[in-house]
Design an enzyme around this catalytic site. Structure first.
Site, PDB file in Angstrom:
ATOM      1  N   CYS A 177      78.537   5.350-105.059  1.00 53.23           N
ATOM      2  CA  CYS A 177      78.159   5.755-103.701  1.00 53.23           C
ATOM      3  C   CYS A 177      76.984   6.728-103.768  1.00 53.23           C
ATOM      4  CB  CYS A 177      79.333   6.405-102.985  1.00 53.23           C
ATOM      5  SG  CYS A 177      78.895   7.114-101.382  1.00 53.23           S
ATOM      6  N   CYS A 181      75.540   2.018 -96.436  1.00 57.99           N
ATOM      7  CA  CYS A 181      74.891   1.144 -97.417  1.00 57.99           C
ATOM      8  C   CYS A 181      75.771  -0.032 -97.789  1.00 57.99           C
ATOM      9  CB  CYS A 181      74.484   1.943 -98.657  1.00 57.99           C
ATOM     10  SG  CYS A 181      75.823   2.348 -99.791  1.00 57.99           S
ATOM     11  N   CYS A 201      80.352   0.446-101.404  1.00 57.48           N
ATOM     12  CA  CYS A 201      81.783   0.579-101.682  1.00 57.48           C
ATOM     13  C   CYS A 201      82.538  -0.695-101.345  1.00 57.48           C
ATOM     14  CB  CYS A 201      82.357   1.766-100.923  1.00 57.48           C
ATOM     15  SG  CYS A 201      82.126   1.702 -99.130  1.00 57.48           S
ATOM     16  N   CYS A 228      78.558   9.045 -94.851  1.00 58.81           N
ATOM     17  CA  CYS A 228      78.258   7.628 -95.118  1.00 58.81           C
ATOM     18  C   CYS A 228      76.874   7.214 -94.615  1.00 58.81           C
ATOM     19  CB  CYS A 228      79.321   6.748 -94.477  1.00 58.81           C
ATOM     20  SG  CYS A 228      79.107   4.985 -94.777  1.00 58.81           S
ATOM     21  N   THR A 269      62.330  -9.729 -94.871  1.00 57.81           N
ATOM     22  CA  THR A 269      62.094  -9.525 -93.445  1.00 57.81           C
ATOM     23  C   THR A 269      61.543 -10.784 -92.800  1.00 57.81           C
ATOM     24  OG1 THR A 269      61.651  -7.180 -93.849  1.00 57.81           O
ATOM     25  CG2 THR A 269      60.948  -8.075 -91.739  1.00 57.81           C
ATOM     26  N   SER A 271      63.941  -0.346 -95.718  1.00 58.27           N
ATOM     27  CA  SER A 271      63.346  -1.369 -96.573  1.00 58.27           C
ATOM     28  C   SER A 271      62.134  -0.787 -97.259  1.00 58.27           C
ATOM     29  CB  SER A 271      62.923  -2.589 -95.758  1.00 58.27           C
ATOM     30  OG  SER A 271      62.312  -3.562 -96.578  1.00 58.27           O
ATOM     31  N   ARG A 275      70.615   1.378 -99.097  1.00 59.70           N
ATOM     32  CA  ARG A 275      71.144   0.181 -98.433  1.00 59.70           C
ATOM     33  C   ARG A 275      71.325  -0.913 -99.479  1.00 59.70           C
ATOM     34  NH1 ARG A 275      73.833  -2.929 -95.819  1.00 59.70           N
ATOM     35  NH2 ARG A 275      73.443  -3.670 -93.698  1.00 59.70           N
TER      36      ARG A 275
END
Length: 632
Positions: A577, A604, A607, A601, A426, A145, A390
């Protein structure tokens, strides 16, 4: 020598075990790091985190260490799960453990729920067993974040958090908002109110929350991925199953094979974060989107780096947000730059995933951002410490699903409580977890119903905050300048009291235009100073997956990439990606085929969201795989 009393409660009488000696966890690599994942990539010399099958390992790093625990004796089952009167499921050799509450996901929402449950147990002299399973190798390893942290929910959950040495110390010292053109940064009226907020590392904060949860008696199990939702004969959710470990790519059982474990809860809370794989299945199964606010969820992809910069450039607590360049006027998004402690700055670009041009590349747009003359001088002579990516929810109020289902509830970003104009989620995720915990406690202790969670949400400051912000994101469906005008009207004049609620446009995957309608985008080559290629960045994410396991990225129809995505959309998966998981390579016959480098990977989920035909399904890999963030 320290001693620790571990209490586990099944539906029957609680049992207590005293652990063996505690010692500090030492990470040691396994046999070999990942191999390079394409012919164009440089080797990724990534250290493999400890396999959770080897021992029950828990680590809260960056100054927050929990000792690892070796449990010995016949009363214990494998790797940290205990046999309290062993049960076996109908699936051969899969063991079953029962808890009062099972929480899937060790992020802010899941850990806040666990802490609140144990606080209620303490206040009411009740003993409920609470288990948190987290797919990351460590608590906080998958947490990414900004993060300008609003402490509102934390003030409610742990009022004395300062005395408890939470890793929150850098208050916001300045707050700027700018509109970027290619060469200029134009100061704008600042719509953010960050007074009293803090610039933090969210991964470190979550490690601290994990420590607080364990101190209250919560059982936190990092390195175990929830693979399957368990149902009873009446279609009620009764728990989850972790995935089998030690399965080869060909489906065979390797020497280290261990079957998954069923964790059954009287109440089950899903806190997997944005686009949680099990949460999405539950939302679809019980049609929770329509039962809630009714609109589809919309998403953005956030790409971020943490840098260490020159001391004379560092201004602890300085916060900068931007709109505009490098994104075009039809693509919603913006950047952030936060000065943390220890000469560190966090810089990132957030791009809405409803962009139209299939040639658009979020990773390359982020590299362009760092070349801007208002940003490049800050980063020059600096060092990149970490890279990550992310997705985040942007649907807001209109997209909140009904969060209650038979057997539990969905909390945090799995439901989607991000406040888009604040760029903060958050505090709302934590509050939703706390409210769900209070409802779960009512169910288990007072015989009430989990539906009280929905009512509590609608009566909370989460609901008020998201309702007030509901029209900001859909306003930008009309473009940058109309979106800014509508947002200004909402913020300065209507203040969230507009007599209308704007709707979102098409789902993100449907927004992609065919390549024939768009122009290719040429991106500059990386300079190795402020811009970098994907393999270099991927190395900085500490990402690792065992190659020899079934692919966790699955094609529903293996013919779609070559027959649809490549000819019609110019292979967009090779660009959206941010980790080069997907690339088209020539086979022996000269035909282009999609190659999936699953070990790259970053989890995130882009895809799973952006594929034009929704042909890619993201599922959890073996527990402990993926990125390993420490300062994000």
């Amino acid at each position: 020598m320290f001693k620790k009393i571990i209490t586990f409660t099944s539906k029957s009488k609680p049992k207590t075990f005293e652990s063996a000696s505690l010692h500090t966890l030492k990470h040691s690599p396994q046999s070999s790091p990942s191999k390079p994942n394409s012919s164009t990539q440089k080797p990724l010399n990534i250290i493999i985190p400890p396999n959770p099958l080897n021992s029950f390992n828990r680590s809260f790093s960056s100054g927050y260490h929990s000792n690892s625990i070796n449990y010995k004796g016949s009363s214990l089952i494998r790797n940290g799960f205990w046999n309290l009167g062993r049960r076996f499921s109908s699936e051969a050799a899969r063991e079953c453990i029962e808890y009062d509450v099972v929480i899937v996901g060790g992020g802010p929402a899941g850990l806040s729920a666990a802490i609140r449950l144990k606080q209620l147990c303490r206040d009411n002299d009740v003993d409920l067993s609470v288990c948190v399973v987290e797919k990351g190798a460590e608590v906080g390893a998958h947490i990414l974040s900004g993060n300008v942290f609003e402490p509102r929910a934390l003030n409610e959950l742990i009022p004395n958090w300062k005395e408890e040495e939470a890793p929150i110390s850098v208050g916001v010292s300045s707050d700027k908002f700018m509109l970027l053109t290619k060469k200029h940064a134009i100061p704008m009226p600042n719509p953010f109110d960050n007074k009293g907020n803090y610039v933090i590392s969210l991964s470190q904060f979550v490690r601290w929350l994990g420590q607080k949860a364990e101190e209250l008696g919560v059982e936190v199990y990092p390195g175990f991925a929830a693979k399957e939702v368990l149902f009873d004969e009446n279609e009620n959710v009764i728990g989850i199953a972790t995935n089998d470990m030690g399965i080869g790519k060909d489906g065979s059982k390797k020497d280290n094979y261990q079957p998954g474990v069923e964790l059954k809860g009287r109440v089950n809370l899903f806190a997997e974060g944005c686009r949680g794989s099990l949460s999405e299945k539950i939302i679809r199964k019980y049609d929770l989107r329509k039962k809630g606010q009714g609109q589809h969820q919309t998403y953005a992809l956030g790409i971020k780096e943490v840098w260490e910069i020159d001391a004379d450039k560092h201004k602890p607590g300085a916060v900068v947000h931007t709109l505009g360049w490098p994104l075009d006027h039809k693509t919603y998004g913006g950047s952030f730059l936060y000065h943390m402690q220890d000469r560190q700055v966090s810089i990132g670009l957030v791009c809405a995933l409803n962009y139209h041009n299939p040639y658009f590349n979020p990773y390359e747009e982020f590299q362009n951002l760092k070349r801007h003359p208002a940003i490049r001088p800050l980063l020059e002579n600096g060092t990149v410490l970490q890279y990550g990516a992310r997705t985040l929810n942007e649907g807001g109020f209109q997209s909140i699903p009904y969060p209650v289902f038979p057997g539990g509830a969905i909390v945090g970003c799995s439901a989607g409580f991000l406040n888009v104009p604040k760029i903060k989620g958050t505090h709302t995720a934590m509050k939703s977890g706390m409210l769900a915990a209070e409802s779960a406690f009512g169910v288990l202790h007072k015989g009430s119903n989990m539906k009280t969670y929905w009512e509590s949400l609608k009566n909370s400051w989460i609901w008020e905050e998201l309702h007030r912000a509901r029209n900001y994101r859909p306003a930008f469906e009309y473009g940058l300048l109309p979106g800014m005008a509508i947002s200004a009207l909402e913020h300065y004049l209507l203040k969230g009291r507009a007599p209308y609620t704007l709707k979102h446009g098409k789902p993100d995957h449907e927004a992609t235009h065919e390549a024939s309608q768009c122009s290719p985008i040429e991106y500059p080559k990386p300079d190795g100073i402020v811009s970098f290629d994907v393999p270099t960045s991927l190395y900085r994410s500490n990402t690792n997956h065992d190659h020899d396991q079934p692919a966790h990225l699955r094609l529903r129809d293996p013919k779609v990439p070559e027959h649809v995505n490549l000819p019609k959309y110019a292979g967009p998966e090779s660009r959206y990606c941010p980790a080069r998981v997907y690339e088209y390579v020539s086979d022996d016959n000269g035909q282009m085929k999609l190659q999936i480098n699953a070990q790259n990977c970053l989890h995130c989920k882009a895809c799973d969201i952006k594929d034009p035909k929704q042909n890619i399904e993201w599922t959890v890999p073996e527990g402990g795989g993926g990125p390993k963030y420490s300062v994000m």
